[in-house]
Motif scaffolding. Structure first.
Motif, PDB file in Angstrom:
ATOM      1  N   GLY A   1       0.781  -1.228   0.000  1.00 12.82           N
ATOM      2  CA  GLY A   1       0.000   0.000   0.000  1.00 12.82           C
ATOM      3  C   GLY A   1       0.807   1.270   0.000  1.00 12.82           C
ATOM      4  O   GLY A   1       0.235   2.366   0.043  1.00 12.82           O
ATOM      5  N   ARG A   2       2.153   1.179  -0.042  1.00  5.73           N
ATOM      6  CA  ARG A   2       2.954   2.407  -0.119  1.00  5.73           C
ATOM      7  C   ARG A   2       2.694   3.111  -1.448  1.00  5.73           C
ATOM      8  O   ARG A   2       2.221   2.500  -2.416  1.00  5.73           O
ATOM      9  CB  ARG A   2       4.441   2.070   0.002  1.00  5.73           C
ATOM     10  CG  ARG A   2       4.819   1.379   1.301  1.00  5.73           C
ATOM     11  CD  ARG A   2       4.900   2.331   2.462  1.00  5.73           C
ATOM     12  NE  ARG A   2       5.273   1.644   3.698  1.00  5.73           N
ATOM     13  CZ  ARG A   2       5.547   2.264   4.834  1.00  5.73           C
ATOM     14  NH1 ARG A   2       5.489   3.586   4.892  1.00  5.73           N
ATOM     15  NH2 ARG A   2       5.867   1.567   5.917  1.00  5.73           N
ATOM     16  N   ALA A   3       3.026   4.378  -1.511  1.00  3.75           N
ATOM     17  CA  ALA A   3       2.781   5.151  -2.733  1.00  3.75           C
ATOM     18  C   ALA A   3       3.437   4.470  -3.925  1.00  3.75           C
ATOM     19  O   ALA A   3       4.623   4.140  -3.907  1.00  3.75           O
ATOM     20  CB  ALA A   3       3.329   6.564  -2.575  1.00  3.75           C
TER      21      ALA A   3
ATOM     22  N   GLY B   1       3.374  12.877   5.032  1.00  2.00           N
ATOM     23  CA  GLY B   1       3.690  12.542   6.415  1.00  2.00           C
ATOM     24  C   GLY B   1       3.560  13.764   7.293  1.00  2.00           C
ATOM     25  O   GLY B   1       4.000  14.862   6.926  1.00  2.00           O
ATOM     26  N   ILE B   2       2.946  13.590   8.478  1.00  2.00           N
ATOM     27  CA  ILE B   2       2.683  14.702   9.397  1.00  2.00           C
ATOM     28  C   ILE B   2       3.074  14.292  10.812  1.00  2.00           C
ATOM     29  O   ILE B   2       2.744  13.184  11.256  1.00  2.00           O
ATOM     30  CB  ILE B   2       1.195  15.112   9.372  1.00  2.00           C
ATOM     31  CG1 ILE B   2       0.763  15.523   7.960  1.00  2.00           C
ATOM     32  CG2 ILE B   2       0.932  16.241  10.362  1.00  2.00           C
ATOM     33  CD1 ILE B   2      -0.720  15.789   7.841  1.00  2.00           C
TER      34      ILE B   2
ATOM     35  N   VAL C   1       0.922   8.981   8.301  1.00  2.00           N
ATOM     36  CA  VAL C   1       1.467   8.848   6.950  1.00  2.00           C
ATOM     37  C   VAL C   1       0.337   8.349   6.056  1.00  2.00           C
ATOM     38  O   VAL C   1      -0.275   7.306   6.336  1.00  2.00           O
ATOM     39  CB  VAL C   1       2.650   7.874   6.893  1.00  2.00           C
ATOM     40  CG1 VAL C   1       3.132   7.725   5.449  1.00  2.00           C
ATOM     41  CG2 VAL C   1       3.797   8.342   7.785  1.00  2.00           C
ATOM     42  N   LEU C   2       0.063   9.082   4.992  1.00  2.00           N
ATOM     43  CA  LEU C   2      -0.987   8.725   4.046  1.00  2.00           C
ATOM     44  C   LEU C   2      -0.366   8.505   2.677  1.00  2.00           C
ATOM     45  O   LEU C   2       0.426   9.324   2.207  1.00  2.00           O
ATOM     46  CB  LEU C   2      -2.032   9.835   3.965  1.00  2.00           C
ATOM     47  CG  LEU C   2      -3.137   9.669   2.906  1.00  2.00           C
ATOM     48  CD1 LEU C   2      -4.025   8.482   3.253  1.00  2.00           C
ATOM     49  CD2 LEU C   2      -3.953  10.950   2.774  1.00  2.00           C
ATOM     50  N   ALA C   3      -0.712   7.392   2.032  1.00  2.00           N
ATOM     51  CA  ALA C   3      -0.247   7.094   0.677  1.00  2.00           C
ATOM     52  C   ALA C   3      -1.441   6.722  -0.185  1.00  2.00           C
ATOM     53  O   ALA C   3      -2.304   5.934   0.237  1.00  2.00           O
ATOM     54  CB  ALA C   3       0.771   5.953   0.689  1.00  2.00           C
ATOM     55  N   PHE C   4      -1.478   7.285  -1.388  1.00  2.00           N
ATOM     56  CA  PHE C   4      -2.564   6.990  -2.334  1.00  2.00           C
ATOM     57  C   PHE C   4      -1.972   6.806  -3.724  1.00  2.00           C
ATOM     58  O   PHE C   4      -1.061   7.540  -4.125  1.00  2.00           O
ATOM     59  CB  PHE C   4      -3.593   8.121  -2.368  1.00  2.00           C
ATOM     60  CG  PHE C   4      -4.620   7.977  -3.458  1.00  2.00           C
ATOM     61  CD1 PHE C   4      -5.654   7.062  -3.331  1.00  2.00           C
ATOM     62  CD2 PHE C   4      -4.530   8.731  -4.619  1.00  2.00           C
ATOM     63  CE1 PHE C   4      -6.588   6.913  -4.356  1.00  2.00           C
ATOM     64  CE2 PHE C   4      -5.458   8.591  -5.641  1.00  2.00           C
ATOM     65  CZ  PHE C   4      -6.495   7.673  -5.501  1.00  2.00           C
TER      66      PHE C   4
ATOM     67  N   LEU D   1      -1.633   5.726  11.377  1.00  2.00           N
ATOM     68  CA  LEU D   1      -1.911   6.765  12.362  1.00  2.00           C
ATOM     69  C   LEU D   1      -1.450   6.280  13.734  1.00  2.00           C
ATOM     70  O   LEU D   1      -1.827   5.179  14.160  1.00  2.00           O
ATOM     71  CB  LEU D   1      -3.400   7.086  12.392  1.00  2.00           C
ATOM     72  CG  LEU D   1      -3.856   8.196  13.341  1.00  2.00           C
ATOM     73  CD1 LEU D   1      -3.249   9.532  12.923  1.00  2.00           C
ATOM     74  CD2 LEU D   1      -5.377   8.273  13.373  1.00  2.00           C
ATOM     75  N   ASP D   2      -0.627   7.095  14.418  1.00  2.00           N
ATOM     76  CA  ASP D   2      -0.067   6.679  15.708  1.00  2.00           C
ATOM     77  C   ASP D   2      -0.080   7.841  16.689  1.00  2.00           C
ATOM     78  O   ASP D   2       0.025   9.015  16.300  1.00  2.00           O
ATOM     79  CB  ASP D   2       1.368   6.182  15.526  1.00  2.00           C
ATOM     80  CG  ASP D   2       1.444   4.896  14.731  1.00  2.00           C
ATOM     81  OD1 ASP D   2       1.380   3.823  15.353  1.00  2.00           O
ATOM     82  OD2 ASP D   2       1.549   4.983  13.498  1.00  2.00           O
ATOM     83  N   ARG D   3      -0.170   7.470  17.993  1.00  2.00           N
ATOM     84  CA  ARG D   3      -0.087   8.480  19.048  1.00  2.00           C
ATOM     85  C   ARG D   3       0.735   7.933  20.204  1.00  2.00           C
ATOM     86  O   ARG D   3       0.599   6.756  20.576  1.00  2.00           O
ATOM     87  CB  ARG D   3      -1.467   8.886  19.549  1.00  2.00           C
ATOM     88  CG  ARG D   3      -1.373  10.050  20.525  1.00  2.00           C
ATOM     89  CD  ARG D   3      -2.707  10.498  21.068  1.00  2.00           C
ATOM     90  NE  ARG D   3      -2.531  11.685  21.902  1.00  2.00           N
ATOM     91  CZ  ARG D   3      -3.500  12.230  22.641  1.00  2.00           C
ATOM     92  NH1 ARG D   3      -4.720  11.697  22.620  1.00  2.00           N
ATOM     93  NH2 ARG D   3      -3.256  13.296  23.378  1.00  2.00           N
TER      94      ARG D   3
END
Length: 608
Positions: free
Chosen positions: A71-73, A484-485, A493-496, A522-524
């Protein structure tokens, strides 16, 4: 690219590339070496890249290397069942054999099948992964049409440190490993080993036996470097993985399995020749070994061996960096099958110039290959970058690439075609990158045209039996986006990826590539606790190029948690496929390859 380096170009030239690659990525702009074979920051590179460091690997807790890439970009992964089963990686929609795998700079993969054994790479032995999307044949030679994935094993740094882990989970899974590393004075070293074993699941219900199909992997890795008087450095590394993976092929009366080996070793010397000239000489050897048993009896053995020699020279000319190099590769096959030829060699010469013109960066590379099997092949690449502002950077590139026919294509007993030409490609891309405080975003649009693609077809003069031939033409267009934020205790990290792919001969889509895919991590962090989750979504695709066997899209949710008892001890847990979704990635012989349902894994980690 030279002007904007976080370290001056002369310093980048003087330091060992692997030392730079181990820059612990706590910084926003890590240094990578794969896109240009020289050190550069992620923000400066004119390529589309993804960097996965050890911190991210520990946070995500993947059970396999394919889980780390999925699923990576720009990437899609299919696998014939979980846990060590045959995997295919499609970079920007190209074939699995169109992406080059390097382990510490050593070329890996099967010279007979023509693709790497992605499924056998051991997660505990990996320090860092660099993913470069787009052609890189002009620097690395055959196979790098869709991109390059380079894996770096563990490396020593600082005072001696020990590490260990122990884990268990669903499907009778158990794992353990330990390692030690250090890097003080002139010497750095790392040595580690790990074992992973699982009973697995029954990967096909109507093929082979009805028992679960297990997998085990025992791996060892090591790296060492020592700096000599005068600045030269001796270095070496190895990765050794071996084990057994059970499959479903035979009649079902007895079990089917493959004993495999996946090895890489290298040694060399690097250092300054003058204040502005750095040279590196590397000797390497890799193996991809497979011995297969059907219905409990021996069926075949196919081992491929590679010997590699590479000499690279980096020369700093004012604000320009010139790279000149040569490499030699010999592929050999040792098999129970009677191949018409069992060896071939390839000589390569490559050159690259990286420079700047004010706010613009330019790079150009050219390579000439002379292969014993098909003759000469020339590839090239140009790239341009423009610093629009401190945060925004525009880039464009164009490159040609090729893939050599495999030993199976050329020499398989009874059906090989020694007249095959290499598969060739042309790729153009345009990218835009944003880098701000705690934010990095990169979007790229691209088009790849492939010709002389190898497929099975009737012989030109007619005949009963089909043989591999250069018959297909393919067009792939797409867009990939990765963001990435980091905000306080949160990270995401979002990849599309969206693809439009077509076999120009038939007008139909390529098999097993989803048109759309999305991944969200998504992590905290909450003091001693850390919590996170991953959403993976894949669109519909076809199992065949006739578009007669559609595979539905799916979405998965994986959850994870970790608790640090102290600075040295951490307990980690994952809940994979948390919603117990029933899904399919690929079918074989009309039968689905099964995927695991909800699964729980626990592991205890020690880090000195």
């Amino acid at each position: 690219m030279i002007r904007k380096a976080s370290l001056p170009a002369a310093v980048l030239l003087a330091l060992p590339p692997m030392a730079l690659a181990q820059n612990h990525l706590a910084q926003l702009d890590p240094i990578l070496v794969t896109p240009t074979r020289t050190a550069e920051t992620v923000d400066e590179t004119l390529a589309s890249v993804t960097v996965i460091d050890r911190e991210e690997i520990d946070r995500l807790q993947p059970k396999s290397f394919t889980d780390l890439l999925r699923g990576r970009a720009g990437l899609a992964v299919t696998q014939n069942g979980p846990f060590g089963k045959t995997a295919s990686l499609y970079s920007r929609g190209t074939d699995s054999g169109h992406t080059l795998l390097l382990v510490d700079g050593v070329r890996m993969g099967s010279a007979t099948l023509g693709s790497p054994s992605w499924q056998f790479l051991p997660i505990p032995e990996i320090e860092r992964v660099e993913i470069v999307r787009g052609p890189r044949t002009s620097l690395y030679g055959s196979d790098a049409i869709g991109g390059v994935v380079q894996v770096f094993t563990r490396e020593g740094d600082g005072a001696p440190r020990a590490r260990a882990h122990l884990g268990t989970g669903s499907f009778g899974t158990r794992e353990f490993g330990a390692g030690i590393s250090a890097g003080q004075g002139d010497t750095r070293y790392s040595l580690s080993g790990s074992h992973f074993q699982t009973d697995g699941i029954d990967i096909q219900e109507n093929t082979g036996d009805r028992a679960d199909d297990g997998y085990d992997n025992s791996s060892f890795s090591g790296r060492v470097s020592h700096r000599l008087a005068g600045g030269a450095e001796l270095f070496g590394s190895f990765l050794y993985s071996t084990g057994e993976t059970e499959i479903d092929v035979g009649t079902g009366e007895f079990r089917d399995w493959t004993d495999y080996g996946h090895h890489a070793v290298r040694a060399g010397i690097r250092g300054p020749v003058t204040d502005h000239w750095r040279s590196r000489l590397t000797l390497a050897h890799s193996r991809d070994e497979a011995e297969t048993f059907y219905d409990g009896a021996f069926d075949s053995r196919i081992d491929t061996l590679r010997d590699l020699v590479t000499w690279q020279n980096d020369v700093l000319l004012g604000r320009h960096l010139l790279t000149l190099g040569a490499d030699y590769r010999e592929d050999r096959v040792q098999s129970s099958n009677d191949y018409a030829r069992t060896r071939r060699d390839n000589w390569g010469l490559f050159a690259q110039l990286q420079t700047e013109l004010g706010a613009q960066d330019l790079s150009a590379s050219l390579r000439q290959d002379d292969n014993e099997a098909f003759g000469h092949e020339t590839t090239g690449q140009v790239a341009w970058g423009l610093e629009m502002s401190e945060a925004w950077r525009l880039r464009a590139g164009y490159g040609t690439a090729f893939k050599a026919p495999t030993f199976n294509d050329l020499y398989w007993p009874g059906s090989g075609n020694p007249d095959l030409k290499p598969e060739r490609s042309r790729t153009a891309e345009l990218g835009l990158r944003f880098t701000g405080e705690g934010v990095r975003s990169d979007v790229t649009v691209f088009r790849t045209d492939l010709e002389d693609m190898i497929d099975w077809a009737p012989p030109p003069g007619g005949g009963r039996w089909w043989i591999p031939q250069n018959v297909d033409e393919v067009r792939i267009r797409g867009i990939e986006w990765e963001t990435g934020i980091r905000r306080g205790d949160w990270s995401a990290v979002l990849a599309f990826t969206h693809l439009d792919h077509e076999n120009r001969n038939t007008g139909q889509a390529l098999a097993r590539r989803p048109d759309d895919s999305l991944r969200l991590d998504l992590d905290r962090s909450l003091g001693r606790w850390s919590l996170g989750g991953t959403v993976l979504a894949q669109g519909r695709r076809y199992n065949d190029e006739a578009e007669s066997d559609p595979i539905p899209g799916y979405a998965l949710l994986n959850l994870r948690a970790a608790y640090a008892f102290s600075s040295q001890w951490t307990l980690r847990a994952t809940l994979d496929n948390a919603l117990d979704h029933d899904y399919v990635q690929v079918r074989g012989f009309g039968d689905d390859y099964n995927e695991p349902g909800r699964a729980v894994f626990l592991s205890l980690h020690y880090q000195q």
